[in-house]
Write an enzyme that holds these catalytic residues in place. Sequence first.
Site, short mmCIF file in Angstrom:
data_model
loop_
_atom_site.label_atom_id
_atom_site.label_comp_id
_atom_site.label_asym_id
_atom_site.label_seq_id
_atom_site.Cartn_x
_atom_site.Cartn_y
_atom_site.Cartn_z
N ASP A 197 7.06 17.12 50.80
CA ASP A 197 7.54 18.35 50.34
C ASP A 197 9.09 18.43 50.59
O ASP A 197 9.67 17.76 51.19
CB ASP A 197 6.84 19.03 51.68
N ASN A 205 16.59 27.93 46.95
CA ASN A 205 16.64 28.67 45.63
C ASN A 205 17.17 30.05 45.96
O ASN A 205 18.11 30.62 45.47
CB ASN A 205 14.96 29.26 45.42
N HIS A 210 17.23 29.89 41.00
CA HIS A 210 16.06 29.12 40.37
C HIS A 210 16.35 28.13 39.66
O HIS A 210 15.46 27.19 39.39
CB HIS A 210 15.11 30.25 40.16
N ASP A 214 14.93 24.32 39.92
CA ASP A 214 14.04 23.65 38.96
C ASP A 214 14.65 22.24 38.62
O ASP A 214 13.81 21.00 38.59
CB ASP A 214 13.84 24.43 37.58
N GLU A 241 6.78 23.43 45.84
CA GLU A 241 7.92 22.14 46.03
C GLU A 241 7.09 21.01 46.57
O GLU A 241 7.67 20.21 47.36
CB GLU A 241 8.98 22.65 47.07
#
Length: 351
Positions: A197, A205, A210, A214, A241
């Site tokens: 994780d 973010n 965003h 990504d 994530e």
Amino acid sequence: MAKPGKDPAGPVDVADSYAVRLMQHLVVPTFVIDPRRRVVIWNRACERLTGVAAAEVIGTTKHWQAFYETKRPCLADLVALDRPEQLPEFYSEYAARGHNGLGFSAENWCVMPKLGSQLYLAIDAGPIHDEAGHLIAVVETLRDLTDQKRAESALKELATKDGLTGLSNRRSFDEMLQAEWARAQRTQKPMALLFVDVDHFKQFNDRHGHQSGDECLRAVAAVVSRHAVRPLDIASRYGGEEFALILPDMDCDAACAIADEIRRAVMALAIAHGAEGAGDHVTLSVGVASRLPGEADASPDRLLGSADEALYAAKRLGRNRVICAERLLAEFAGLGRDSEPVPGRLGRKSA
């Protein structure tokens, strides 16, 4: 000179001649071999499909060279030899239509040496017998299904791959977890699972946007994927994530070593974080579990739950660390938290 009204050739000869001419002009790629497996017809459509001229194969048994780089029987050869038992050896998808004169059907990737490219061909081969039941020829017809097969493969990949990272998706993960657990039951070897994780990803973010999020996930996915080095290792994006790594034939110690390599490799990327409550760079928390199918209460769902508990513990203990489910109590005791209950949440279940 033939008498008026009489054909100089007999009706059978005329019929044979007509059949040969018709076959030559068929739009379906077709070739015919005799009982000794020599090519007697190689029509124009077959020339176009294979790039091999009729003159190169007529009268020979070299028709295999149009489709393969090394010598092996074509479907027509297996019909001529009456060897349906060899179909599985040479064709992954096939149907033997019995010994009643109907022949065989198959599908196969062919390397097509003259063309320099592979084609996926649907193949039908059927025998021709005389009135006494003796084999006189075998006809093989071919259909090019390459575009259809590639489209099917692309759709299958879309169904099993995560669009952002290219790793296996959750659906594929669930299927492979069940399959690998079944294999572990047969081999009686342990199976390890890692849950990975990204720490403080929501804050990442919020701070970086965003698009950067990504890019961060793709970078982490690449690291996780690099550690799925053996043929049966499976790297997946579990969701958001979070990533998962299935490691067959591996105990907890070996799996923890790999987990820490992944954690350190992501730290080495030095992806800037800096959000409130997070460090300067992106880090990972990893939960590890390993189970032997023969153990009491061992199941894929229990393996999932154990890895999940270990990941949650890694988060509770400060993040940027690897926690093994088998040493969970020891980890808390070592930090002076033996009076606290082992952290946990609702267990995960495979689909």
